[in-house]
Design a protein around this motif. Structure first.
Motif, PDB file in Angstrom:
ATOM      1  N   LEU A  13       0.815  -1.012   0.027  1.00 46.57           N
ATOM      2  CA  LEU A  13       0.164   0.046   0.116  1.00 46.57           C
ATOM      3  C   LEU A  13       0.781   1.340  -0.214  1.00 46.57           C
ATOM      4  CD1 LEU A  13      -2.833   1.072   0.304  1.00 46.57           C
ATOM      5  CD2 LEU A  13      -2.455   1.181   2.830  1.00 46.57           C
ATOM      6  N   GLU A  14       0.542   2.243  -1.047  1.00 42.80           N
ATOM      7  CA  GLU A  14       1.831   3.416  -1.086  1.00 42.80           C
ATOM      8  C   GLU A  14       1.420   4.091   0.332  1.00 42.80           C
ATOM      9  OE1 GLU A  14       3.900   4.130  -3.010  1.00 42.80           O
ATOM     10  OE2 GLU A  14       3.469   3.454  -5.308  1.00 42.80           O
ATOM     11  N   PRO A  15       2.442   4.909   0.627  1.00 39.60           N
ATOM     12  CA  PRO A  15       2.594   5.674   1.992  1.00 39.60           C
ATOM     13  C   PRO A  15       1.284   6.731   2.034  1.00 39.60           C
ATOM     14  CG  PRO A  15       4.451   5.478   0.854  1.00 39.60           C
ATOM     15  CD  PRO A  15       3.846   5.101   0.007  1.00 39.60           C
ATOM     16  N   ASP A  16       0.830   7.065   0.739  1.00 34.98           N
ATOM     17  CA  ASP A  16      -0.206   8.059   0.777  1.00 34.98           C
ATOM     18  C   ASP A  16      -1.962   7.334   1.101  1.00 34.98           C
ATOM     19  OD1 ASP A  16      -0.739   6.834  -1.528  1.00 34.98           O
ATOM     20  OD2 ASP A  16      -0.277   9.067  -2.783  1.00 34.98           O
ATOM     21  N   TYR A  64      -5.946  -6.467  -3.499  1.00 39.58           N
ATOM     22  CA  TYR A  64      -5.920  -4.857  -3.592  1.00 39.58           C
ATOM     23  C   TYR A  64      -6.901  -4.221  -4.493  1.00 39.58           C
ATOM     24  CZ  TYR A  64      -2.705  -3.856   0.353  1.00 39.58           C
ATOM     25  OH  TYR A  64      -2.322  -3.597   1.662  1.00 39.58           O
ATOM     26  N   GLY A  65      -6.988  -5.070  -5.918  1.00 36.91           N
ATOM     27  CA  GLY A  65      -7.610  -4.665  -6.636  1.00 36.91           C
ATOM     28  C   GLY A  65      -9.257  -4.438  -6.552  1.00 36.91           C
ATOM     29  N   ALA A 124      -4.449  -6.099   2.990  1.00 37.63           N
ATOM     30  CA  ALA A 124      -3.242  -5.982   3.749  1.00 37.63           C
ATOM     31  C   ALA A 124      -3.012  -7.216   4.590  1.00 37.63           C
ATOM     32  CB  ALA A 124      -3.250  -4.725   4.642  1.00 37.63           C
ATOM     33  N   GLU A 125      -4.057  -7.516   5.192  1.00 34.30           N
ATOM     34  CA  GLU A 125      -3.942  -8.841   6.014  1.00 34.30           C
ATOM     35  C   GLU A 125      -3.344 -10.012   5.244  1.00 34.30           C
ATOM     36  OE1 GLU A 125      -7.368  -7.796   9.239  1.00 34.30           O
ATOM     37  OE2 GLU A 125      -7.749  -9.363   7.856  1.00 34.30           O
TER      38      GLU A 125
END
Ligand SMILES: CSC[C@@H](O)[C@@H](O)C(=O)COP(=O)(O)O
Length: 368
Positions: A13-16, A64-65, A124-125
């Motif tokens: 996941l990108e930082p933003d 994530y998609g 994420a999990e």
């Protein structure tokens, strides 16, 4: 694992927190390029075009998609469409369907307003679970490598042959087939890896060689047809490969050419191990040769080869005669009888229904 000394996963996941980050694997080994995925279509394209590939990584990216799709529209119809679009990106790796089914299970009962956050959290999990699973199966595989090293009298190098890329680039981190190899190398075993180039997309010569090199693991790239010769001359102590789908009876689908390596290993008494996380098991299938769908990809992957010119420029050239058609089967099935053992996160077992049941007793009613 590390890239230029920096811990890196294959998807994140990108930082933003507004996009999913990937390594564009079509650019390796000539350039390390990352990309942001912001929409369902971008995620689906990344899987289809093999910017991300490898069974566990396909599943993680698809999860994530679903999040990316729901950000635009969290309705029932949009969820159903996202699952369908992502589910059709590639046919052989069952992790894709496993991950999408998990997202469906978690998201369907929720009201649309809660789905976006839940999708991001579950994706994420799934990524963190993949890392833990691969680390665990690596520990079990390490025991096999240590035993092989003892059996060899701790002399010379421990020679391992692998096919395709089943390293950390094919997963979220650690890899499957390469996870025990990284652990063995870090533990001081003098492991050396014969890396099949893996035509036509060259996941071995382009991805496996790159990631082993980044970690400092000694390796040698060989043409796909060399393995049998090396085995006849006692230069392979064991083979470890990954898998895209394993049946409840232990047949394994993996990158095209795996079956021939297993035949050569059998003929030469070389152990042939398959490393897999449990989401790669398709409990509904028994006969891999008949039942596992085999992806056929565009013939241009065979007729065209991409590489770096002496000038440094990356170029694609045609290597087959104009007009010669090509057939591009991407996977084959190795029957369980040719597999010495399966390495999973719960331990090592025979490639059989009984073997898998012994590690996954909750699946006692096969086919469910
Ligand atoms: C952990 S990876 C196991 C397999 O996914 C791997 O060996 C493989 O065949 C990958 O195929 P690819 O076509 O590059 O997605």
């Amino acid at each position: 694992m590390k890239v230029h000394g920096k811990p890196t996963r294959a998807v994140w996941l990108e930082p933003d927190a507004r996009a999913v980050g990937i390594i564009d694997q079509t650019r390796l080994p000539h350039a390390f390029v990352t990309a942001r995925l912001e929409t369902l279509d971008e995620a689906a394209h990344a899987i289809r075009a093999m910017r991300v590939r490898g069974a566990p990584l396909i599943g993680a990216t698809a999860a994530y998609g679903v999040w990316l799709a729901l950000r635009a529209d969290a309705s029932d119809a949009a969820l159903t469409r996202a699952l369908a679009v992502l589910g059709e990106t590639r046919p052989t790796a069952v992790n894709l369907h496993w991950a999408l089914e998990e997202m469906r299970r978690v998201l369907t009962p929720l009201p649309p307003a809660e789905r976006v956050e839940a999708a991001k959290r579950r994706a994420a999990e799934l990524c963190d679970e993949d890392v833990a699973i691969n680390r665990a199966l690596g520990e079990h595989g390490l025991r096999l490598l240590e035993a092989a090293w003892e059996k060899k009298g701790r002399k010379g190098r421990l020679e391992v042959l692998t096919h395709c890329n089943a390293g950390w680039l094919a997963t979220v981190d650690f890899g499957t087939a390469l996870s025990p190899i990284y652990l063995a190398h870090d533990a001081g075993l003098p492991v050396h890896v014969w890396v099949d180039e893996t035509r036509p997309r060259n996941q071995g010569s382009q991805l496996t060689a790159w990631e082993l090199g980044q970690h400092g693991v000694p390796h040698t790239v060989i043409a796909d047809n060399v393995g049998g010769h090396l085995m006849q001359h006692g230069q392979v102590d064991l083979c470890i490969v990954g898998t895209d789908r394993t049946t409840a009876h232990g047949d394994v689908a993996n990158k095209i050419g795996t079956y021939l390596k297993a035949l050569a290993a059998k003929d030469n008494g070389v152990p042939f191990y398959v490393a897999l996380p449990s989401p790669t098991i398709d409990w509904s299938l028994r006969d891999g040769v008949r039942e596992i769908p085999i992806e056929q990809r565009d013939g241009s992957e065979l007729s065209d080869v991409t590489g770096r010119l002496a000038s440094g420029e990356v170029a694609t050239v045609r290597v087959t005669p104009e007009g010669s058609p090509s057939a591009n089967y991407a996977f084959d099935v190795t029957p369980a009888r040719l597999v010495t053992a399966l390495i999973t996160e719960r331990g090592v077992c025979p490639a059989s229904e009984a073997g898998l049941r012994s590690l996954f007793p909750e699946r006692a009613r096969m086919g469910s």
